[in-house]
Enzyme design. Structure first.
Site, PDB file in Angstrom:
ATOM      1  N   ARG A  36      53.173  75.027 -17.386  1.00  0.00           N
ATOM      2  CA  ARG A  36      54.172  74.844 -16.324  1.00  0.00           C
ATOM      3  C   ARG A  36      55.442  75.612 -16.661  1.00  0.00           C
ATOM      4  NH1 ARG A  36      58.267  71.268 -15.215  1.00  0.00           N
ATOM      5  NH2 ARG A  36      57.834  70.087 -17.119  1.00  0.00           N
ATOM      6  N   VAL A  58      51.598  73.744 -11.064  1.00  0.00           N
ATOM      7  CA  VAL A  58      50.396  73.587 -10.241  1.00  0.00           C
ATOM      8  C   VAL A  58      50.648  72.729  -9.006  1.00  0.00           C
ATOM      9  CG1 VAL A  58      48.801  73.925 -12.165  1.00  0.00           C
ATOM     10  CG2 VAL A  58      49.579  71.602 -11.610  1.00  0.00           C
ATOM     11  N   TYR A 147      47.541  57.418 -10.719  1.00  0.00           N
ATOM     12  CA  TYR A 147      46.681  58.264 -11.551  1.00  0.00           C
ATOM     13  C   TYR A 147      45.211  58.118 -11.160  1.00  0.00           C
ATOM     14  CZ  TYR A 147      44.953  60.463 -15.865  1.00  0.00           C
ATOM     15  OH  TYR A 147      44.330  61.284 -16.770  1.00  0.00           O
ATOM     16  N   ILE A 180      41.258  59.565 -24.916  1.00  0.00           N
ATOM     17  CA  ILE A 180      41.270  60.685 -25.853  1.00  0.00           C
ATOM     18  C   ILE A 180      42.613  60.727 -26.554  1.00  0.00           C
ATOM     19  CG2 ILE A 180      40.937  63.162 -26.115  1.00  0.00           C
ATOM     20  CD1 ILE A 180      38.469  61.725 -25.018  1.00  0.00           C
TER      21      ILE A 180
END
Length: 236
Positions: A36, A58, A147, A180
């Site tokens: 970004r 984006v 989300y 993760i």
């Protein structure tokens, strides 16, 4: 491996995106990095991988179109839509900007990034698209209505697109990672309790995700499309 095949990885300066970029580079692909902003992390990785990079938000369709213009003349081989953000809050406590920024970055980027550069792939009749969703987009998570909505939307968009482009030898698949170990994990969460809910009793690492992206980009995955593949330690 044909080193001339170029793959764009959005959000590739850190975390899962960085691991994907490194794995693809090691597999012999030419990787185009994205961030970004022109951060130190992006510049360092570009130097380490001897890769070009592009910078744009984006969530901004005009900025994306301008930055991606050079790829409208020549077809990219692959695109990994990885860039994303999270702004967790209970739904009743969610601010409008927390909803809109997550939807704009995570979901609207599907259109903003793919739309300008998909036509050359269609003309070439070759390509791979991998969309990074999340286990949250499949099962929904408390405090993540924004989300979860964005990641579930990506699954629907990818499945629909895969039908449109399959006859042109372009595959579109979704990877839905579980928890993760990246800087997106909120340290204020009850991490031990969450870990115990995972059958594997551990969090994944970015390096657990990256090889699947590389495989889906390979000739061996030419008949795999419209799939959602979880990497979650058995969580769902």
């Amino acid at each position: 491996m044909n080193i001339a095949k170029e793959i764009l990885v959005t959000g590739s300066s850190r975390g899962i995106g960085k691991a994907i970029a490194v794995d693809l580079k090691n597999a012999g692909y030419k990787v185009i990095l994205h961030g970004r902003t022109e951060s130190d992390a992006l510049l360092k990785l570009a130097d380490e991988l001897s890769s070009e990079y592009i910078v744009f938000d984006v969530a901004d369709s005009e900025a994306a179109k301008k930055a991606l213009h050079k790829y409208t003349e020549k077809a990219l081989y692959g695109i990994v839509l990885n860039a994303g953000i999270s702004k967790d809050n209970t739904f009743v406590g969610l601010y409008k900007d927390e909803w809109e920024s997550v939807i704009n970055t995570n979901l609207n980027s599907f259109f903003n990034v793919l739309h300008p550069i998909l036509m050359p792939m269609l003309r070439k009749k070759e390509g791979r698209v991998v969309v990074m969703s999340s286990v949250s987009g499949i099962m929904g998570n408390r405090g993540q209505t924004n989300y979860s909505a964005s990641k579930a939307g990506l699954i629907g968009a990818a499945k629909a697109l895969s039908v449109e482009v399959a006859s042109r030898n372009i595959t579109v698949n979704v990877i839905a990672p579980g928890l993760i170990e990246t800087d997106m994990i909120d340290e204020n969460l009850p991490l031990d309790e969450i870990k115990n809910a995972i059958p594997a009793r551990k969090f994944g690492k970015p390096e657990d995700v990256a090889p699947l992206v590389t495989f889906l980009m390979s000739p061996y995955a030419s008949y795999i499309t419209r799939q959602v593949i979880g990497i979650n330690g058995g969580l769902v």
